[in-house]
Design an enzyme around this catalytic site. Structure first.
Site, PDB file in Angstrom:
ATOM      1  N   TYR A  11       0.824  -1.220   0.000  1.00 25.10           N
ATOM      2  CA  TYR A  11       0.000   0.000   0.000  1.00 25.10           C
ATOM      3  C   TYR A  11       0.860   1.273   0.000  1.00 25.10           C
ATOM      4  CZ  TYR A  11      -3.225   3.483   2.043  1.00 25.10           C
ATOM      5  OH  TYR A  11      -3.961   4.606   2.321  1.00 25.10           O
ATOM      6  N   ASP A  31       9.969  -7.723  -3.269  1.00 31.09           N
ATOM      7  CA  ASP A  31       8.752  -8.000  -2.494  1.00 31.09           C
ATOM      8  C   ASP A  31       8.440  -9.479  -2.626  1.00 31.09           C
ATOM      9  OD1 ASP A  31       5.899  -8.045  -1.639  1.00 31.09           O
ATOM     10  OD2 ASP A  31       6.039  -5.861  -1.769  1.00 31.09           O
ATOM     11  N   LEU A  33       5.404 -10.586  -2.081  1.00 30.08           N
ATOM     12  CA  LEU A  33       3.974 -10.591  -2.448  1.00 30.08           C
ATOM     13  C   LEU A  33       3.101 -11.291  -1.402  1.00 30.08           C
ATOM     14  CD1 LEU A  33       4.317 -11.380  -6.287  1.00 30.08           C
ATOM     15  CD2 LEU A  33       4.056  -9.140  -5.196  1.00 30.08           C
ATOM     16  N   SER A 125       6.698   3.691  12.968  1.00 27.31           N
ATOM     17  CA  SER A 125       5.277   3.952  13.213  1.00 27.31           C
ATOM     18  C   SER A 125       5.093   4.767  14.484  1.00 27.31           C
ATOM     19  CB  SER A 125       4.568   2.603  13.371  1.00 27.31           C
ATOM     20  OG  SER A 125       3.300   2.784  13.924  1.00 27.31           O
ATOM     21  N   TYR A 149       3.995  -6.299  17.295  1.00 21.98           N
ATOM     22  CA  TYR A 149       4.233  -5.501  16.085  1.00 21.98           C
ATOM     23  C   TYR A 149       4.994  -4.221  16.443  1.00 21.98           C
ATOM     24  CZ  TYR A 149       3.374  -1.985  12.516  1.00 21.98           C
ATOM     25  OH  TYR A 149       3.551  -0.983  11.601  1.00 21.98           O
ATOM     26  N   LYS A 153       9.030  -2.630  15.537  1.00 23.13           N
ATOM     27  CA  LYS A 153       9.403  -1.290  15.050  1.00 23.13           C
ATOM     28  C   LYS A 153      10.436  -0.652  15.985  1.00 23.13           C
ATOM     29  CE  LYS A 153       6.918  -1.310  11.414  1.00 23.13           C
ATOM     30  NZ  LYS A 153       7.599  -1.468  10.130  1.00 23.13           N
ATOM     31  N   ASN A 198      -8.586  -4.505  10.034  1.00 22.27           N
ATOM     32  CA  ASN A 198      -8.342  -4.090  11.425  1.00 22.27           C
ATOM     33  C   ASN A 198      -8.454  -2.580  11.567  1.00 22.27           C
ATOM     34  OD1 ASN A 198      -7.357  -6.696  12.438  1.00 22.27           O
ATOM     35  ND2 ASN A 198      -5.690  -6.358  10.977  1.00 22.27           N
ATOM     36  N   LEU A 200      -9.397   1.483  10.766  1.00 22.13           N
ATOM     37  CA  LEU A 200     -10.669   2.197  10.626  1.00 22.13           C
ATOM     38  C   LEU A 200     -11.063   2.466   9.168  1.00 22.13           C
ATOM     39  CD1 LEU A 200     -13.034   3.707  11.977  1.00 22.13           C
ATOM     40  CD2 LEU A 200     -11.604   5.756  11.957  1.00 22.13           C
ATOM     41  N   ASP A 292      -5.816   0.000  22.746  1.00 22.04           N
ATOM     42  CA  ASP A 292      -5.977   1.289  22.061  1.00 22.04           C
ATOM     43  C   ASP A 292      -5.677   2.455  23.007  1.00 22.04           C
ATOM     44  OD1 ASP A 292      -6.589   0.558  19.509  1.00 22.04           O
ATOM     45  OD2 ASP A 292      -8.739   0.989  19.637  1.00 22.04           O
TER      46      ASP A 292
HETATM   47  P1  NAD Z   1       1.589  -3.626   3.085  1.00 21.04           P
HETATM   48  O1  NAD Z   1       1.358  -4.953   3.730  1.00 21.04           O
HETATM   49  O2  NAD Z   1       0.593  -3.140   2.098  1.00 21.04           O
HETATM   50  O3  NAD Z   1       3.031  -3.628   2.377  1.00 21.04           O
HETATM   51  C1  NAD Z   1       4.117  -4.361   2.860  1.00 21.04           C
HETATM   52  C2  NAD Z   1       4.762  -5.094   1.676  1.00 21.04           C
HETATM   53  O4  NAD Z   1       5.887  -5.837   2.157  1.00 21.04           O
HETATM   54  C3  NAD Z   1       3.803  -6.093   1.015  1.00 21.04           C
HETATM   55  O5  NAD Z   1       3.815  -5.902  -0.390  1.00 21.04           O
HETATM   56  C4  NAD Z   1       4.384  -7.453   1.394  1.00 21.04           C
HETATM   57  O6  NAD Z   1       4.147  -8.427   0.404  1.00 21.04           O
HETATM   58  C5  NAD Z   1       5.856  -7.134   1.591  1.00 21.04           C
HETATM   59  N1  NAD Z   1       6.565  -8.009   2.524  1.00 21.04           N
HETATM   60  C6  NAD Z   1       6.225  -8.352   3.797  1.00 21.04           C
HETATM   61  N2  NAD Z   1       7.141  -9.166   4.338  1.00 21.04           N
HETATM   62  C7  NAD Z   1       8.107  -9.347   3.389  1.00 21.04           C
HETATM   63  C8  NAD Z   1       9.310 -10.085   3.343  1.00 21.04           C
HETATM   64  N3  NAD Z   1       9.712 -10.851   4.355  1.00 21.04           N
HETATM   65  N4  NAD Z   1      10.069 -10.025   2.228  1.00 21.04           N
HETATM   66  C9  NAD Z   1       9.670  -9.287   1.167  1.00 21.04           C
HETATM   67  N5  NAD Z   1       8.530  -8.572   1.146  1.00 21.04           N
HETATM   68  C10 NAD Z   1       7.755  -8.612   2.241  1.00 21.04           C
HETATM   69  O7  NAD Z   1       1.783  -2.589   4.270  1.00 21.04           O
HETATM   70  P2  NAD Z   1       1.863  -0.988   4.226  1.00 21.04           P
HETATM   71  O8  NAD Z   1       0.652  -0.449   4.889  1.00 21.04           O
HETATM   72  O9  NAD Z   1       2.217  -0.520   2.871  1.00 21.04           O
HETATM   73  O10 NAD Z   1       3.069  -0.749   5.237  1.00 21.04           O
HETATM   74  C11 NAD Z   1       4.401  -0.620   4.783  1.00 21.04           C
HETATM   75  C12 NAD Z   1       5.320  -0.438   5.987  1.00 21.04           C
HETATM   76  O11 NAD Z   1       4.888   0.698   6.728  1.00 21.04           O
HETATM   77  C13 NAD Z   1       5.303  -1.619   6.959  1.00 21.04           C
HETATM   78  O12 NAD Z   1       6.615  -1.817   7.445  1.00 21.04           O
HETATM   79  C14 NAD Z   1       4.388  -1.142   8.060  1.00 21.04           C
HETATM   80  O13 NAD Z   1       4.687  -1.747   9.293  1.00 21.04           O
HETATM   81  C15 NAD Z   1       4.706   0.346   8.092  1.00 21.04           C
HETATM   82  N6  NAD Z   1       3.605   1.157   8.658  1.00 21.04           N
HETATM   83  C16 NAD Z   1       2.351   1.043   8.135  1.00 21.04           C
HETATM   84  C17 NAD Z   1       1.301   1.781   8.697  1.00 21.04           C
HETATM   85  C18 NAD Z   1      -0.100   1.660   8.155  1.00 21.04           C
HETATM   86  O14 NAD Z   1      -1.036   2.079   8.843  1.00 21.04           O
HETATM   87  N7  NAD Z   1      -0.326   1.141   6.949  1.00 21.04           N
HETATM   88  C19 NAD Z   1       1.557   2.631   9.785  1.00 21.04           C
HETATM   89  C20 NAD Z   1       2.843   2.722  10.272  1.00 21.04           C
HETATM   90  C21 NAD Z   1       3.876   1.978   9.705  1.00 21.04           C
HETATM   91  N1  UDP Z   2     -11.522   1.942  15.203  1.00 22.59           N
HETATM   92  C1  UDP Z   2     -12.874   1.668  15.344  1.00 22.59           C
HETATM   93  N2  UDP Z   2     -13.421   0.640  14.620  1.00 22.59           N
HETATM   94  C2  UDP Z   2     -12.683  -0.120  13.768  1.00 22.59           C
HETATM   95  C3  UDP Z   2     -11.301   0.163  13.626  1.00 22.59           C
HETATM   96  C4  UDP Z   2     -10.753   1.197  14.366  1.00 22.59           C
HETATM   97  O1  UDP Z   2     -13.567   2.333  16.108  1.00 22.59           O
HETATM   98  O2  UDP Z   2     -13.227  -1.057  13.157  1.00 22.59           O
HETATM   99  C5  UDP Z   2     -10.934   3.064  15.949  1.00 22.59           C
HETATM  100  C6  UDP Z   2      -9.815   2.685  16.890  1.00 22.59           C
HETATM  101  O3  UDP Z   2     -10.329   2.332  18.159  1.00 22.59           O
HETATM  102  C7  UDP Z   2      -8.977   3.967  16.916  1.00 22.59           C
HETATM  103  C8  UDP Z   2      -9.152   4.534  15.495  1.00 22.59           C
HETATM  104  O4  UDP Z   2     -10.351   3.934  14.992  1.00 22.59           O
HETATM  105  O5  UDP Z   2      -9.515   4.897  17.830  1.00 22.59           O
HETATM  106  C9  UDP Z   2      -8.006   4.221  14.557  1.00 22.59           C
HETATM  107  O6  UDP Z   2      -7.766   2.821  14.580  1.00 22.59           O
HETATM  108  P1  UDP Z   2      -6.764   2.126  13.558  1.00 22.59           P
HETATM  109  O7  UDP Z   2      -6.719   0.655  13.878  1.00 22.59           O
HETATM  110  O8  UDP Z   2      -7.127   2.514  12.167  1.00 22.59           O
HETATM  111  O9  UDP Z   2      -5.353   2.820  13.869  1.00 22.59           O
HETATM  112  P2  UDP Z   2      -4.446   2.801  15.208  1.00 22.59           P
HETATM  113  O10 UDP Z   2      -5.294   2.419  16.366  1.00 22.59           O
HETATM  114  O11 UDP Z   2      -3.381   1.812  14.912  1.00 22.59           O
HETATM  115  O12 UDP Z   2      -3.926   4.182  15.340  1.00 22.59           O
END
Ligand code: NAD
Ligand code: UDP
Length: 331
Positions: A11, A31, A33, A125, A149, A153, A198, A200, A292
């Protein structure tokens, strides 16, 4: 620059690859995948007119990573997204998370070092701030985690700090993302999680498309204006551009929050989504979700001052692009 993007099919990675290509960089993606679809590569080409080089492989597998550096000798830096990110799953399968995220990162770093590439931008994160005592959160706040998780980080951040302290040739920028949401304006890229989401916004998107019956709001008794949890939602295209800025300013160890600096409650999000898309979102109030925190939003001043980073897209943009992407892509 020639940049290796691990997890570049995912993403945030895919939106970042688009921004990097649009800013003239040459991209190689690694990746496995495990949480993304190969079709994303065609979408990136459709948007940018350029196909990034792609190698399927796992960051835990040293030969897969070495293979990338042996095939592409001139990689200047790495942006490291590859990782697993589901908080609940990490509590059930902590070893999977420690292996994939931490062991995978160590393997990646060893290969980088062996190939003389010592410049990395890492996806951290806001979860590393745990339950912050006050908001907005600045980068020097105390760090803690509430789930495996988050621990991955935190530990990877420490590994990168130790590496920079041990060898001045290393440059590492740790980007602490707040809550990325939204999709590319083309509707070709966005977040499309398998099963019940998971987070919101993906949950809201599924309700809006009729795939799920109603949103379950986790708690309305937090000490916030309307009782629901408050977060700092940032458009994924703004977040993506933060990486393009960060990669051009790698210099020793740097840490930045990437957020907007504004907190919105769950109910604010529901109302904004309804208004932006002219639809009604059914919801109910459920008990709080364990682990949370009530409120978490960024002080983005350091990223603005040092990287020139500023989130420009509005909450309306986040809600509109999310729904447009969901309507086209949720089957
Ligand atoms: P995502 O799952 O869409 O992308 C992660 C990609 O990494 C996927 O394409 C997956 O196939 C690949 N991948 C996972 N494990 C791998 C491995 N061992 N080898 C090769 N490829 C692998 O997730 P995202 O939302 O794009 O998140 C990207 C990064 O940002 C992650 O490290 C995540 O922890 C971090 N992050 C995401 C969020 C969020 O809310 N989306 C918030 C904070 C941090
Ligand atoms: N949340 C919610 N319903 C859902 C998913 C999330 O009410 O189905 C709430 C959650 O309690 C938090 C906010 O939305 O207050 C953001 O949650 P998310 O999981 O998206 O992000 P994070 O908690 O990791 O910041």
């Amino acid at each position: 620059m020639k940049i290796l993007v691990t997890g570049g099919v995912g993403y945030i990675g895919s939106h970042t690859v688009v921004d990097l290509i649009e800013n003239g960089h040459d991209i190689v993606i690694l990746d496995n995948l495990c949480n993304s679809k190969i079709e994303v590569l065609d979408k990136i080409k459709e948007i940018t007119g350029k196909a990034p080089a792609f190698m399927v492989g796992d960051i835990r597998n040293r030969s897969d990573v070495d293979n990338v550096f042996n095939t592409h000798h001139d990689i200047d830096a790495v942006i490291h997204f590859a990782g697993l990110k589901a908080v609940g799953e990490s509590c059930e399968k902590p070893l999977l998370y420690y292996d994939n995220n931490i062991a995978g990162t160590v393997t990646l770093l060893k290969s980088m070092s062996a190939h003389g590439c010592k410049r990395i931008v890492f996806s951290s994160s806001a979860t590393v701030y745990g339950d912050p005592a006050t908001v907005p959160v600045t980068e020097d706040f105390p760090l803690s985690t509430t789930n495996p998780y988050g621990s991955t980080k935190l530990y990877i951040e420490q590994i990168l700090k130790d590496l920079c302290a041990s060898d001045s040739e290393w440059d590492a920028t740790l980007l602490r993302y707040f809550n990325p949401v939204g999709a590319h304006e083309s509707t070709l890229l966005g977040e499309n999680p398998n099963g019940i989401p998971n987070n919101l916004m993906p949950y809201i998107m599924k309700v809006a498309c009729g795939k799920l019956e109603k949103l379950h709001i986790f708690g309305d008794d937090y000490p916030t204006a309307d009782g629901t949890g408050v977060r700092d939602y940032i458009h994924v295209c703004d977040l993506a551009h933060g990486h393009t800025l960060a990669i051009s300013k790698l210099d020793g160890l740097k840490i930045y929050n990437l957020g907007t600096g504004t907190g919105y409650s769950v109910l604010d999000m529901v109302k904004a989504f309804e208004k932006a898309n002219n639809i009604k979102l059914p919801y109910c109030i459920d008990p709080r979700r364990p682990g949370d925190v009530a409120v978490n939003f960024a002080d983005p001043a350091k990223a603005k001052e040092e990287l020139g980073f500023e989130a420009t897209r509005t909450l309306e943009d986040m809600c509109r692009t999310s729904y447009e992407f969901a309507k086209k892509n949720f089957k």
